[in-house]
Design an enzyme around this catalytic site. Sequence first.
Site, PDB file in Angstrom:
ATOM      1  N   GLU A 113       0.818  -1.220   0.000  1.00 46.90           N
ATOM      2  CA  GLU A 113       0.000   0.000   0.000  1.00 46.90           C
ATOM      3  C   GLU A 113       0.846   1.262   0.000  1.00 46.90           C
ATOM      4  O   GLU A 113       2.033   1.233   0.313  1.00 46.90           O
ATOM      5  CB  GLU A 113      -0.929   0.009   1.214  1.00 46.90           C
ATOM      6  N   GLU A 122       4.633  -0.338   1.041  1.00 45.59           N
ATOM      7  CA  GLU A 122       4.794  -0.389  -0.424  1.00 45.59           C
ATOM      8  C   GLU A 122       4.847  -1.819  -0.959  1.00 45.59           C
ATOM      9  O   GLU A 122       5.026  -2.030  -2.144  1.00 45.59           O
ATOM     10  CB  GLU A 122       6.071   0.320  -0.892  1.00 45.59           C
TER      11      GLU A 122
END
Length: 342
Positions: free
Chosen positions: A169, A310
Site C-alpha cells: 500500500e 509499499e
Amino acid sequence: MISVRPLDRSLEATYRALVDGKAKPLGSLGRIEDLAVRLALIEGRPNPRCERVLLLVFAGDHGLNEAGVSAFPSSVTTAMVATLLAGRASANAFARSVGAEVKVVDAGVAADLAPHPLLIEAKVRKGSRNAELGPALTSGEVELALARGAAIARQAIEEQGFEVLAVGEMGIGNSASAALLLHRLAPAPLDDCIGAGAGHDAEGMARKVAVLARAAARSAAVEPMDVLAQFGGLEIVMMAGAILGAGAAGRPVIVDGFIASTAALAAIRLEPAVADYCVFAHRSCEKGHALALAAAGAAPLLDLSMRLGEGTGALLAAPLMRAAAALLTDVASLDDVLAGRL
C-alpha cells in the site's frame, strides 16, 4: 460477499510424504517444507507454480489527515504514486531484484492521476472521510472497494497469468486507519495498536493517540463490514478485496506489513477460508503488527525490522515462495538418489 473455497486437505499427507521423501534429512528445510505443502494444497497438485509474481500497490488518502494523524501531508501519497510509476521507489528496486512486476491501484487518491500503463484506475472517491467526525466510508463504498479489489486480483490471475499476487500500500495516514481497524477486528486495546507510522515526534504521537481515541469512542462497531465503513481507508478495503479475490481464484497471496496484514485480517473476518491462501511475508517493527499477525493466526516468513510498506517485505518473501515450490518440482527423491536414477 466474495466466496473462497476452503482448501481440500485430503491430499495433505500425500504432499507431506513427497516432501519428506526428498534427498535431504527429514524436516531439515524447516518451514520451507510446510510452505511447499501449503502451495501444493492451494493448487491441488504436487508441482505448484510460483514464477510469475505481481505486486499490487493500493493507494489512497485519509480524511483523518485533517486531524494531523500523520507527520506528512496527503500530497505525499500522490508524489509517491508518481515515484512508483516512474520505477524509482524502493518497491520497484526490490521487484527488479526478485523478478516481480509492479502495478499501482488508485483506490482513493485525493487527486486526479494521469493515465499510465502501470496504473489501475479503480478510484471509489477522493480519499476517505474524517473518521474522527463520522464514518470514513459508506457501506456502498466498502462493498464497491471490496468488489473492485477482487476483480483486479482475479483479472491478474485468470486473464494475465500471474501465479502469485503480493499486496502492499501507499497512503499517508493509513497506519491510523489500520490501528482503528485492528482495535476492533482483533480485538485489541487501542493504545497497543497505534504506532509511529511514517514517523512522529512525541507531540505528534500524542496528537495521533488523542485523535484515534476520539474516533474509536464515536462508534461501537464490531461487525467487519461496519468496522470497515467506520474506520477504513479505501486502499485497505480494496486490498482486502484483492486478498479475497486471490483466494477465490485459488492462488496464494503474499501479505506485506502492518497495513496489509490489517487488510488481510479484515478479509479473514469476512471469509475465514481465505486465511489458507495468505502467506504473511514479514514481521514489521511497527507497533501493532504482532497483534495483527496473532489475530490472523499467522507466522511470518521474515523478521527484518522493516516498516516501510509499499509491498517491500512481500517482495522479499517471493523468492522463498519459489524455493518452496522448487522443493517439490526440482529436487530428487532420496529413493532416486540411492538408486542412481538422476
